[in-house]
Design an enzyme around this catalytic site. Structure first.
Site, PDB file in Angstrom:
ATOM      1  N   HIS A 142       0.829  -1.204   0.000  1.00  4.03           N
ATOM      2  CA  HIS A 142       0.000   0.000   0.000  1.00  4.03           C
ATOM      3  C   HIS A 142       0.868   1.261   0.000  1.00  4.03           C
ATOM      4  O   HIS A 142       1.028   1.936   1.024  1.00  4.03           O
ATOM      5  CB  HIS A 142      -0.947  -0.012   1.200  1.00  4.03           C
ATOM      6  CG  HIS A 142      -2.073  -0.976   1.038  1.00  4.03           C
ATOM      7  ND1 HIS A 142      -2.799  -1.469   2.115  1.00  4.03           N
ATOM      8  CD2 HIS A 142      -2.622  -1.545  -0.069  1.00  4.03           C
ATOM      9  CE1 HIS A 142      -3.727  -2.297   1.662  1.00  4.03           C
ATOM     10  NE2 HIS A 142      -3.628  -2.359   0.341  1.00  4.03           N
ATOM     11  N   HIS A 174     -10.243  -4.666   4.359  1.00  8.19           N
ATOM     12  CA  HIS A 174      -8.800  -4.658   4.106  1.00  8.19           C
ATOM     13  C   HIS A 174      -8.408  -6.000   3.485  1.00  8.19           C
ATOM     14  O   HIS A 174      -8.898  -7.056   3.913  1.00  8.19           O
ATOM     15  CB  HIS A 174      -8.044  -4.427   5.413  1.00  8.19           C
ATOM     16  CG  HIS A 174      -6.571  -4.185   5.244  1.00  8.19           C
ATOM     17  ND1 HIS A 174      -5.680  -5.191   4.981  1.00  8.19           N
ATOM     18  CD2 HIS A 174      -5.836  -3.040   5.302  1.00  8.19           C
ATOM     19  CE1 HIS A 174      -4.455  -4.686   4.890  1.00  8.19           C
ATOM     20  NE2 HIS A 174      -4.529  -3.376   5.074  1.00  8.19           N
ATOM     21  N   GLU A 196      -5.873  -7.899   3.720  1.00 13.66           N
ATOM     22  CA  GLU A 196      -5.334  -8.905   4.638  1.00 13.66           C
ATOM     23  C   GLU A 196      -6.452  -9.597   5.410  1.00 13.66           C
ATOM     24  O   GLU A 196      -6.451 -10.826   5.573  1.00 13.66           O
ATOM     25  CB  GLU A 196      -4.348  -8.269   5.619  1.00 13.66           C
ATOM     26  CG  GLU A 196      -3.731  -9.298   6.563  1.00 13.66           C
ATOM     27  CD  GLU A 196      -2.872  -8.672   7.644  1.00 13.66           C
ATOM     28  OE1 GLU A 196      -2.796  -9.269   8.742  1.00 13.66           O
ATOM     29  OE2 GLU A 196      -2.282  -7.598   7.410  1.00 13.66           O
ATOM     30  N   CYS A 255       2.592  -7.467  13.633  1.00 14.18           N
ATOM     31  CA  CYS A 255       3.957  -7.755  13.208  1.00 14.18           C
ATOM     32  C   CYS A 255       4.968  -6.853  13.896  1.00 14.18           C
ATOM     33  O   CYS A 255       4.640  -5.760  14.378  1.00 14.18           O
ATOM     34  CB  CYS A 255       4.075  -7.677  11.688  1.00 14.18           C
ATOM     35  SG  CYS A 255       4.397  -6.035  11.030  1.00 14.18           S
ATOM     36  N   SER A 284      -2.691   0.906   6.289  1.00 15.04           N
ATOM     37  CA  SER A 284      -3.227   0.849   7.653  1.00 15.04           C
ATOM     38  C   SER A 284      -2.188   1.259   8.676  1.00 15.04           C
ATOM     39  O   SER A 284      -2.468   2.047   9.580  1.00 15.04           O
ATOM     40  CB  SER A 284      -3.730  -0.571   7.943  1.00 15.04           C
ATOM     41  OG  SER A 284      -4.181  -0.679   9.281  1.00 15.04           O
TER      42      SER A 284
END
Length: 352
Positions: free
Chosen positions: A64, A147, A149, A217, A246
């Site tokens: 992104h 989103h 993901e 993460c 994000s």
């Protein structure tokens, strides 16, 4: 609609509008910018273009970031929303955000050659979803509905997964058996907001299980920790990153929450409004995990033009994680005798 050209005010005009008392400086967050998963995905597209030649199709934005996507388009990458836009038999790369099994099946049905550039940390969450669905758990997936993901993770076990957008949705959650319920999360969320959502969920479901390991993460966490340290000292925080990133958007929120007097997100230095500098002595600068360093350096040069030439790097963590390139691509590179950039990570590519 094109941007209307305007004359940027001079440093003297900005100073006259709201004088700054004390020395001007920049607090530069470290770590910032590219993480290992983003680097791996971008290199995968670059190497695919180099070895297969254009066009190379990519489902969704590989990462992104507007600059990264446009740069890859110039090299011959074609970004599509769905696999049915890809000619039969062509090569398509799945983005770093991951895909659902239905997308993989769609590509297979069309005879597409595929390279899976899903970040390994996202893949870990996918595997957790599959594992707990197989054991018939209710899975509460904390993340932003829509989103890529979240769509990919939820697609692994849609009959078992509920998406929770944040603390405000906790009261709506229903589960079959609180004893067999676990929470997972999108990897790029605000750490604080996620933990608040988990706290409220555990108030309702005390036996709610935690994921086997942290789903948010390392890069998201590290960039938030760095800006938390800078924010209380900053009159202004500039976050370099795209609107659909994000983790970049979260950095603006975290900066304001932790004491920055103002904070803005920009894709490029030319989006910085010099009015932001009025009365500002200390500027914090950081960037999201999908942002190349060249964009940060452009912002620092602009700041220097306005008197913010002193740059102090605020280091809160060291990052040296590397990920192997996707297996489909490694086989091609090995056959071609290409041993360069066999890994994706911050230490393995130039700042540009």
């Amino acid at each position: 609609m094109p941007t209307v050209p305007r004359r940027r005010r001079s440093p003297e005009e900005v100073q006259a509008a709201a004088p700054v008392t004390g020395p001007k400086k920049v607090l530069l967050a470290a770590p910032r910018g590219y993480c290992a998963g983003v680097d791996r995905a971008v290199i995968a597209v670059e190497k695919a273009l180099e070895h297969y030649g254009p066009p190379v199709y990519v489902r969704k934005q590989i990462v992104h970031n507007v600059h990264v996507v446009s740069s890859l388009e110039e090299q011959g990458a074609i970004f599509v929303e769905e696999t049915d836009e890809v000619p039969e038999g062509a090569l398509v790369i799945f983005s770093a955000h991951g895909v659902s099994p239905a997308v993989v099946q769609s590509a297979e049905d069309r005879g597409l050659r595929t390279i899976d550039a899903t970040c390994p940390l996202v893949t870990k969450v996918h595997k957790e979803a599959v594992r707990f669905a197989k054991d018939d758990y209710d899975i509460l997936l904390i993340g932003h509905e829509g989103h890529e993901e979240v769509e990919g993770t939820a697609g692994e076990a849609p009959e078992h997964i509920q998406i929770i957008n944040g603390p405000h949705e906790v009261d709506k959650v229903t589960v079959r058996d609180p004893e067999k319920t676990i929470w997972l999360s999108q990897t790029t969320l605000s750490v604080d907001e996620t933990m608040e959502t988990v706290r409220l969920l555990k108030d309702r479901f005390p036996t709610l299980q935690d994921p086997p390991s942290d789903d948010i993460c390392y890069a998201t966490t590290n960039r938030q920790v760095a800006i938390k340290k800078i924010a209380p000292q900053a009159d202004l925080v500039i976050v370099v990153g795209s609107a659909n990133s994000s983790n970049s958007v979260r950095l603006v929120e975290v900066a304001l929450e932790y004491g920055a007097k103002s904070s803005y997100r920009v894709d490029f230095a030319n989006e910085v409004d010099e009015a932001w500098f009025e009365g500002v002595a200390t500027v914090g600068v950081t960037s999201g995990a999908s942002v190349p360093e060249v964009l940060v350096q452009d912002v620092l040069r602009l700041l220097a033009d306005y008197g913010y030439g002193e740059v102090q790097e605020v280091v809160t963590a060291e990052e040296d994680l590397l990920f192997s390139l996707p297996k489909e691509l490694r086989a091609t590179l090995k056959k071609a005798g290409d041993v360069t950039r066999a890994l994706g990570g911050r230490g393995n590519r130039s700042a540009s």
